[in-house]
Design an enzyme around this catalytic site. Structure first.
Site, PDB file in Angstrom:
ATOM      1  N   TYR A   1       0.833  -1.209   0.000  1.00  0.00           N
ATOM      2  CA  TYR A   1       0.000   0.000   0.000  1.00  0.00           C
ATOM      3  C   TYR A   1       0.863   1.254   0.000  1.00  0.00           C
ATOM      4  CZ  TYR A   1      -4.001  -3.027   0.839  1.00  0.00           C
ATOM      5  OH  TYR A   1      -4.966  -3.990   0.719  1.00  0.00           O
TER       6      TYR A   1
ATOM      7  N   LYS B   1       4.123 -14.745   4.610  1.00  0.00           N
ATOM      8  CA  LYS B   1       4.372 -15.631   3.465  1.00  0.00           C
ATOM      9  C   LYS B   1       5.889 -15.725   3.321  1.00  0.00           C
ATOM     10  CE  LYS B   1       3.020 -18.001  -0.164  1.00  0.00           C
ATOM     11  NZ  LYS B   1       2.136 -19.171  -0.158  1.00  0.00           N
TER      12      LYS B   1
ATOM     13  N   ASP C   1      -1.750 -18.559   3.170  1.00  0.00           N
ATOM     14  CA  ASP C   1      -2.725 -19.418   2.472  1.00  0.00           C
ATOM     15  C   ASP C   1      -3.332 -20.445   3.425  1.00  0.00           C
ATOM     16  OD1 ASP C   1      -0.021 -19.993   2.354  1.00  0.00           O
ATOM     17  OD2 ASP C   1      -0.111 -21.141   0.500  1.00  0.00           O
TER      18      ASP C   1
END
Ligand code: NAI
Length: 336
Positions: free
Chosen positions: A124, A173, A206
């Protein structure tokens, strides 16, 4: 002395739910001078600028704002005013509680989950462009800093400690994003040593998304980077029955902006059917922030009891016999 608080009604369903939230807050008896400011689409119409300087000055002065949702054009057009405000005031922590309400149809009941989302960094940051004039490829740069990671992870641990929570789950991640997510995880692992009273574990994003759907009760406080936090907090809202009941706070060192998790819902704007609860619950978080704890608790209880009764609630909760946004706000005010 009344509190002076900036009120940004927002666009889409924003004006409808903001006026409901304002009436509920005023009914608690807490005296507030609202400094009303236009931003987003309404401000473009009036001032040709989605974020006029007067909005920044007002929040800078008052330090607290209640904000309705603001539309961000998808793909093209002006950059997100929401993101700009978070950056302008270094509102690094996005606190998004997801709690079950009796009376809201949901996949699970008795969920009480806190999502802490880093709010200023990573994808962002707004550093993105097409790599050539033909637009054959595009690049977005996500920057994660040690300072940014430390302050949000510390916020999560401190929040857990202060609120009697037992566990912080760090979502990342780091198997693929070895540097950005790796740094975030590394900071969390070191910092957890300072909080031996709080259990820390970590999950890859995930797997986390699946685990939240399969068994959300295994989580308590969740802390993660900006994009993952954005997605997981909507997922958490879905678990408790939708965006209509999910509030959020954007917190910095000395400034705070309270808002709903949901957006401007253009599909239902102007129809007076939007559920005002998320913004009303955000205004309760705002009252708590300024020290009006009793008023905050009263609002939360009133919202919960109106929803539980299920008679004067909006379409998203009772599709068969819904009431309007204003009528639901009236019910909440009566219940106060
Ligand atoms: P959205 O959250 O506005 O709507 C998603 C779905 O939830 C829609 O079907 C909508 O009708 C429903 N919904 C949302 N709030 C509701 C409420 N209070 N009562 C009943 N139903 C409700 O998400 P969407 O459509 O992806 O985004 C619309 C715009 O809002 C976009 O321009 C987006 O950038 C902006 N947005 C602004 C945010 C903010 O101001 N903080 C946050 C998220 C999106």
């Amino acid at each position: 002395m009344p509190y002076t608080i900036t009120l940004i009604p927002g666009d889409g369903i924003g004006p409808e739910i903001s006026s409901a939230a304002k009436r509920v807050v005023e009914s608690t008896g807490v005296k507030i001078d609202w400094d009303v400011q236009e931003a987003g689409l309404n401000a473009i119409d009036k001032y040709k600028d989605p974020l006029p300087q007067s909005v920044i000055e007002s929040i800078g002065k008052n330090k607290v704002a209640l904000k309705g949702p603001l539309t961000t054009p998808v793909g093209t057009g002006f950059r997100s005013v929401n993101v700009a405000l978070r950056k302008e005031f270094e509102l690094y922590s996005n606190l998004r509680p997801a709690r079950s309400f009796e009376g809201v149809k949901a996949r699970y009941d008795k969920i009480d989950l806190i999502i802490v989302r880093e709010n200023t960094e990573e994808f962002y940051s707004g550093i993105e462009h097409y790599v050539d004039a033909k637009r054959s490829a595009a690049e977005t740069i996500g920057i994660v800093t040690r300072t940014g990671s430390e302050r949000i992870i510390r916020f999560a641990f401190e929040y857990a400690r202060e609120h009697g929570r037992k566990k912080v789950t760090v979502v990342h991640k780091a198997n693929i994003l070895k540097y950005t997510s790796g740094l975030f995880l590394d900071v969390a692992r070191s910092m957890s040593k300072e909080y031996p009273d709080i259990e820390m574990n970590d999950k890859i994003i995930d797997n986390m998304a699946m685990q939240m759907v399969i068994n959300p009760y295994q989580f308590d406080v969740v802390v993660t980077t900006n994009l993952f936090g954005d997605i997981l907090s909507d997922l958490a809202s879905g678990l408790v029955g939708g965006l209509g009941v999910a509030p959020g706070a954007n917190l910095g060192y000395n400034t705070a902006i309270f808002e709903a998790v949901h957006g401007s819902a253009p599909d239902i704007a102007g129809k007076k059917i939007a559920n005002p609860s998320a913004l009303i619950l955000a205004s309760a978080m705002m009252l708590e922030h300024i020290g009006e704890r009793d008023a905050a608790r009263r609002i939360e209880k009133a919202v919960a009891s109106v929803i539980k009764e299920g008679k004067r609630v909006t379409k998203d909760i009772n599709p068969d016999q819904p009431v309007s946004t204003d009528e639901m706000a009236d019910a909440i005010i009566e219940s106060l």
